[in-house]
Every structure is written in C-alpha cells, then in structure tokens.
Design a protein around this motif. Structure first.
Motif, PDB file in Angstrom:
ATOM      1  N   GLY A  18       6.945   1.107  -0.799  1.00  0.00           N
ATOM      2  CA  GLY A  18       6.903   0.912   0.712  1.00  0.00           C
ATOM      3  C   GLY A  18       6.885   2.254   1.340  1.00  0.00           C
ATOM      4  N   LEU A  19       7.910   3.079   0.999  1.00  0.00           N
ATOM      5  CA  LEU A  19       7.753   4.497   1.542  1.00  0.00           C
ATOM      6  C   LEU A  19       6.716   5.368   1.080  1.00  0.00           C
ATOM      7  N   LYS A  20       6.323   5.202  -0.165  1.00  0.00           N
ATOM      8  CA  LYS A  20       4.863   5.921  -0.395  1.00  0.00           C
ATOM      9  C   LYS A  20       3.976   5.500   0.310  1.00  0.00           C
ATOM     10  N   HIS A  21       3.778   4.362   0.879  1.00  0.00           N
ATOM     11  CA  HIS A  21       2.744   3.842   1.505  1.00  0.00           C
ATOM     12  C   HIS A  21       2.742   4.356   3.004  1.00  0.00           C
ATOM     13  N   ALA A  22       4.199   4.024   3.522  1.00  0.00           N
ATOM     14  CA  ALA A  22       4.262   4.651   4.955  1.00  0.00           C
ATOM     15  C   ALA A  22       4.103   5.986   5.324  1.00  0.00           C
ATOM     16  N   TRP A  23       4.480   6.873   4.111  1.00  0.00           N
ATOM     17  CA  TRP A  23       4.369   8.166   4.455  1.00  0.00           C
ATOM     18  C   TRP A  23       2.999   8.870   3.891  1.00  0.00           C
ATOM     19  N   GLU A  24       2.115   7.913   3.602  1.00  0.00           N
ATOM     20  CA  GLU A  24       0.836   8.481   3.223  1.00  0.00           C
ATOM     21  C   GLU A  24       0.193   9.237   4.280  1.00  0.00           C
ATOM     22  N   GLY A  25      -0.308  10.397   3.932  1.00  0.00           N
ATOM     23  CA  GLY A  25      -1.063  11.534   4.816  1.00  0.00           C
ATOM     24  C   GLY A  25      -0.058  12.311   5.438  1.00  0.00           C
ATOM     25  N   PRO A  69       3.773  13.156  -2.770  1.00  0.00           N
ATOM     26  CA  PRO A  69       4.231  11.553  -2.459  1.00  0.00           C
ATOM     27  C   PRO A  69       4.890  11.176  -3.670  1.00  0.00           C
ATOM     28  N   LEU A  70       5.916  10.219  -3.505  1.00  0.00           N
ATOM     29  CA  LEU A  70       6.718   9.500  -4.170  1.00  0.00           C
ATOM     30  C   LEU A  70       5.830   9.102  -5.824  1.00  0.00           C
ATOM     31  N   GLY A 103       2.182  -1.313  -1.829  1.00  0.00           N
ATOM     32  CA  GLY A 103       3.349  -0.844  -0.834  1.00  0.00           C
ATOM     33  C   GLY A 103       3.258  -1.254   0.648  1.00  0.00           C
ATOM     34  N   ALA A 104       1.893  -1.851   1.003  1.00  0.00           N
ATOM     35  CA  ALA A 104       1.658  -1.909   2.352  1.00  0.00           C
ATOM     36  C   ALA A 104       2.317  -3.402   2.744  1.00  0.00           C
ATOM     37  N   PRO A 105       2.757  -3.708   3.872  1.00  0.00           N
ATOM     38  CA  PRO A 105       3.298  -4.929   4.413  1.00  0.00           C
ATOM     39  C   PRO A 105       2.310  -6.056   4.121  1.00  0.00           C
ATOM     40  N   LEU A 106       2.694  -7.297   3.668  1.00  0.00           N
ATOM     41  CA  LEU A 106       1.877  -8.299   3.451  1.00  0.00           C
ATOM     42  C   LEU A 106       1.758  -8.977   5.188  1.00  0.00           C
ATOM     43  N   PRO A 107       0.256  -9.745   5.034  1.00  0.00           N
ATOM     44  CA  PRO A 107       0.160 -10.178   6.456  1.00  0.00           C
ATOM     45  C   PRO A 107       1.139 -11.215   6.563  1.00  0.00           C
ATOM     46  N   GLY A 108       1.634 -11.391   7.882  1.00  0.00           N
ATOM     47  CA  GLY A 108       2.722 -12.455   8.223  1.00  0.00           C
ATOM     48  C   GLY A 108       3.990 -11.935   7.996  1.00  0.00           C
ATOM     49  N   ALA A 109       4.251 -10.916   7.334  1.00  0.00           N
ATOM     50  CA  ALA A 109       5.677 -10.141   6.976  1.00  0.00           C
ATOM     51  C   ALA A 109       6.358 -10.283   8.484  1.00  0.00           C
ATOM     52  N   PRO A 110       7.569 -10.445   8.338  1.00  0.00           N
ATOM     53  CA  PRO A 110       8.519 -10.552   9.284  1.00  0.00           C
ATOM     54  C   PRO A 110       8.821  -9.220  10.060  1.00  0.00           C
ATOM     55  N   ALA A 111       8.290  -9.597  11.553  1.00  0.00           N
ATOM     56  CA  ALA A 111       8.306  -8.201  12.315  1.00  0.00           C
ATOM     57  C   ALA A 111       7.731  -6.875  11.796  1.00  0.00           C
ATOM     58  N   HIS A 112       6.593  -6.951  11.026  1.00  0.00           N
ATOM     59  CA  HIS A 112       5.791  -5.961  10.453  1.00  0.00           C
ATOM     60  C   HIS A 112       5.115  -5.222  11.628  1.00  0.00           C
ATOM     61  N   ASP A 113       4.786  -5.753  12.807  1.00  0.00           N
ATOM     62  CA  ASP A 113       3.736  -5.032  13.970  1.00  0.00           C
ATOM     63  C   ASP A 113       4.691  -4.850  15.097  1.00  0.00           C
ATOM     64  N   LYS A 114       5.976  -5.526  15.106  1.00  0.00           N
ATOM     65  CA  LYS A 114       6.389  -5.300  16.634  1.00  0.00           C
ATOM     66  C   LYS A 114       8.072  -5.578  16.491  1.00  0.00           C
ATOM     67  N   GLU A 115       8.821  -5.003  17.487  1.00  0.00           N
ATOM     68  CA  GLU A 115      10.199  -5.295  17.398  1.00  0.00           C
ATOM     69  C   GLU A 115      10.213  -6.778  17.777  1.00  0.00           C
TER      70      GLU A 115
END
Length: 448
Positions: A112-119, A376-377, A403-415
């Motif tokens: 997940g971190l590898k995807h989050a830190w991409e770029g 990258p990790l 490593g990307a959040p799946l669609p519908g993952a809990p709170a993946h797009d907002k607080e």
C-alpha cells in the motif's frame, strides 16, 4: 542526521495491539538518529524526535488503560483503518516509519505504501521486526516482512536465522539489522526482597485449554500455601473484556474464582518492569518477560510441567539452563542461566545493551542522507512470485493487487463524518463483543 539546531526527526508508528504498540514506540525511541535513548532520557537533554502513533482498528486495538500501562507517550495518537493510514502517509511527511504489525499487516502496508508513494522524490525509512521471541512460522513471518528498509532482529541468533531465510530464497538480506528487545532495562537484581516475591507471568494464548491453565494456577496457589512467608503474584496481561496481541478465551481471573487462594496470593496488572522491580523469582511458560528478567539477572524459570513443546514456545529456551518444573521449584531448586545462551538472545546482561541499537541508528541516518532519496519499496512477494497468496493478504486490508485501495474501501476518499464515526464505534463494539464473548462460547459448545 538531525543536529541540535535542526528540526527533530519525525517518526510514525503503526501498531495493531498493546504489545506491538509498546514494541513499536520503544523501538522508535531507540533507533531515532541522534543521541541514544539513554542520553535523551536525561533531564537536560533535548529529545531529537517527534512520535506520531497510529493504532490499526481491529479486535486488538489497545484500550486507554492498556496504552497507559505501556508507559509510552506520543506527540499524537489516532485510531485508523489501513486505508486511512495509507492516506495519511501519502499526505504527511515523516522521516521514519515503524510497522509494528502481524506479518500479513506488514506485507499489506508495504504494498500500500509503495502505491501511495509512487512518484514521490522522497519517502520515510521503513522499519519493522518482531515483538519478542521468534519460535514459529519463521519463513512465513520473515517473507511477509521483506521489503522494509530495516528488518530488526532482536538477537545475534535471530539475525543469523533471518539472513539465512532471505538468502535461501534469493531475496535481499541487507535489511536484516541486529538490535535487542527495546523494552529491556531496569536495575540489576542485587538480592532478596522482604517479603520474598514469586511472580508467574501469564500469556494470553499459551496454554490454550482449561485443564493446563488450571494445573498451572493450582500449582502456583500450592506454592503460595507451601511458603506462607512469600508473596506470590499472578501477573496478568489484560483485564476481562480487553484484548491483547492474542485472543484469551480462558482468563485466569475467572479460573481463580473457583479456587481458594491463600492471603499471600494476589493478582497484579501494570507495567512488567515495575513488577520486576520487586521480583525474586520469575516463572513463566515462554513469555518475553523471561528475557526481561534474565536481563536484570533475576532468577528465572521456564516451566516444563506441560512438556517442552513447540506449541508452547518453551522449546526456545532449550540450552538456557532455565527449564524446571513446579515440583523442582517447591523443593528449592533455582536454575542458573547459561551465559553463552543468554548472550546470543540479545539479553545483553553483560552491559552492552546501551550500544545494541547503534547499528540501526547509523543505518537509518545513512538512508536518510542518501543522495536522491530512497527508491520504491521492493517486497519479495509480488503478484508474480506469490499470485495465490498475496492478493488475499492485500484484500483483507481493502487493497488491490497493485496496493491501491479497492473500490468501496472504508473511508478511502474522505474523512469519516460524525454519524459514520458513531456507527463505526457501535459496530466495533459489537464486533469485539462477538469475538471476545460469543465466539469462545460457541467453540466450547461445539466441543461438547
């Protein structure tokens, strides 16, 4: 490496239980680049790091009491889901990240971190390891931790085993770094207290059946009756209804209610170090409390009453000189630890503990100063090397194969909003009740 005039090192710790929070937070303090933890603890010293704590939401999320018992404070502390944590890591800047999780959790976060830190041109140094003695699932747990910049080994013996596993599968073993258990310390034992105090340090999951637990409890109480001049303490990990790293279906608090212990027998909670301050004899099945006790040179016994078996973990202490039964203890036997065995376990009773984390601090400082930042990790497990294993691990944390959040993952797009937070707390309470209270009853009924 931060200097006294530069801003402090920012360290984040993600933990999924009280024990792992203790390990992660204390590890963070010991590996922070700059002065050693011992130097930082002086009243006139300036602390060279800021600690941000993240508690992974689940059945074993620590309670406020458990966090207080650990005795480690953080500059900030919040409870998160896996996806919420990854979002925080993408948005916030840290120098070091300690993953204090079960192996599957570490692996999921690495991807997940590898995807989050991409770029990104820079990222934190990622550190992970084990809370205590590694006596089972060595290859499985190690490979799930591969990909971190540092995989900490708590002893020389563990460091050798860790490197052998990584090299044996063709994985990079340079991440393995020898340290010691971060929670060792306290005053060296100098002689008997008044009253002489015997402490039995229990474990939530070992043994795992009523018969064996009752046997241990009965023998502890019998020892108290045989020695009315002694104080006999049953050191418990959690109060009823609380969870630790492992599920405890048969708490000793309930079992002791059916017995009639003498006045010199007591149940105690609290910080293990404080209990050891007054201990003359530490008895356990295989708890890391034995290593804490040996570090202080307190007489220490690893029980053989239930056999020496891998399932109990006491096989790890073969060669330690500490193995004995209650019959032997009642008769006055006191094991003498084997100094060579103790030295190989990272106990550092010889006074070398103050330097045990130097190599890790130096390695982190080197990585932080690396020109161009860190790459990258690169975990050993990928969709290519483990296509039938990795996707399931990632899915449990609502992550896809990349490593990307799946669609519908809990709170993946907002607080989460106020209503969602209330619903989440209620659902979490119901879940914990089901795991801790209902499920054990159903399992016991199935055994009838």
């Amino acid at each position: 490496m931060p200097s006294s005039t530069s801003k402090p090192t920012r360290i984040a710790v993600l933990a999924d239980s009280d024990t792992r929070w203790k390990w992660g937070a204390l590890t963070a303090a010991r590996i922070a680049p700059g002065p050693s933890m011992e130097a930082a603890e002086r009243e006139d010293a300036q602390v060279g790091f800021e600690l941000s704590g993240f508690l992974l939401r689940g059945r074993a999320t620590p309670t406020a009491r458990q966090l207080a018992e650990v005795g480690v404070t953080a500059d900030s502390l919040r409870e998160v889901t896996s996806v919420e944590f990854l979002r925080a890591m993408a948005e916030e800047e840290y120098d070091v990240l300690v993953l204090a999780l079960v192996g599957g959790g570490v692996q999921a976060m690495l991807h997940g971190l590898k995807h989050a830190w991409e770029g990104r041109t820079s990222r934190p140094v990622v550190v992970t390891g084990y809370v205590g003695v590694v006596y089972e699932k060595l290859a499985d747990g190690l490979l799930l931790r591969h990909g971190a910049d540092l995989v900490l080994a708590n002893s020389r013996q563990d460091a050798e085993r860790f490197r052998a596993v990584y090299e044996g599968v063709g994985a990079d073993a340079s991440s393995v770094t020898e340290v010691a258990l971060p929670f060792l310390g306290g005053e060296t034992y100098t002689g008997e207290h008044d009253p002489y105090t015997v402490v039995f340090a229990v474990q939530p999951s070992v043994p795992d059946n009523r018969r064996d637990r009752v046997h241990l409890l009965d023998r502890l109480i019998r020892h108290a009756r045989l020695h009315p001049e002694r104080e006999v303490l049953l050191k418990l990990r959690s109060r009823p209804g609380e969870h630790t790293t492992h599920i405890e279906e048969l708490p000793y608090q309930k079992l002791v209610q059916r017995l009639d212990p003498p006045a010199n027998f007591r149940l105690v909670y609290g910080n293990m170090g404080e209990v050891l301050d007054r201990t003359d004899l530490l008895v356990t099945i295989s708890s890391t409390a034995a290593l804490e006790s040996l570090h202080r040179r307190i007489p220490t016994v690893v029980l053989t009453d239930l056999g020496i078996r891998e399932v109990l973990g006491n096989h790890h202490f073969v060669g330690s000189g500490c193995l004995a039964s209650w019959d032997q203890l009642d008769a006055g036997h006191r094991p003498v630890p084997d100094e060579e065995w103790v030295a190989r376990q990272g106990v550092a009773a010889d006074g070398t503990y103050a330097t045990a984390f130097d190599a890790a601090r130096e390695r982190i400082a080197e990585l932080l100063a690396k020109p161009g930042g860190l790459g990258p990790l690169a975990p050993y497990y990928t969709p290519v090397t483990a296509p039938g294993y990795l996707p399931g691990i990632l899915a449990r944390h609502h992550l896809g194969p990349d490593g990307a959040p799946l669609p519908g993952a809990p709170a993946h797009d907002k607080e989460p909003g106020p209503v969602r937070q209330i619903v989440r707390r209620a659902a979490r309470g119901a879940y914990r009740h089901g795991v801790q209270r209902v499920a054990p009853v159903i399992r016991r009924m199935g055994e009838l």
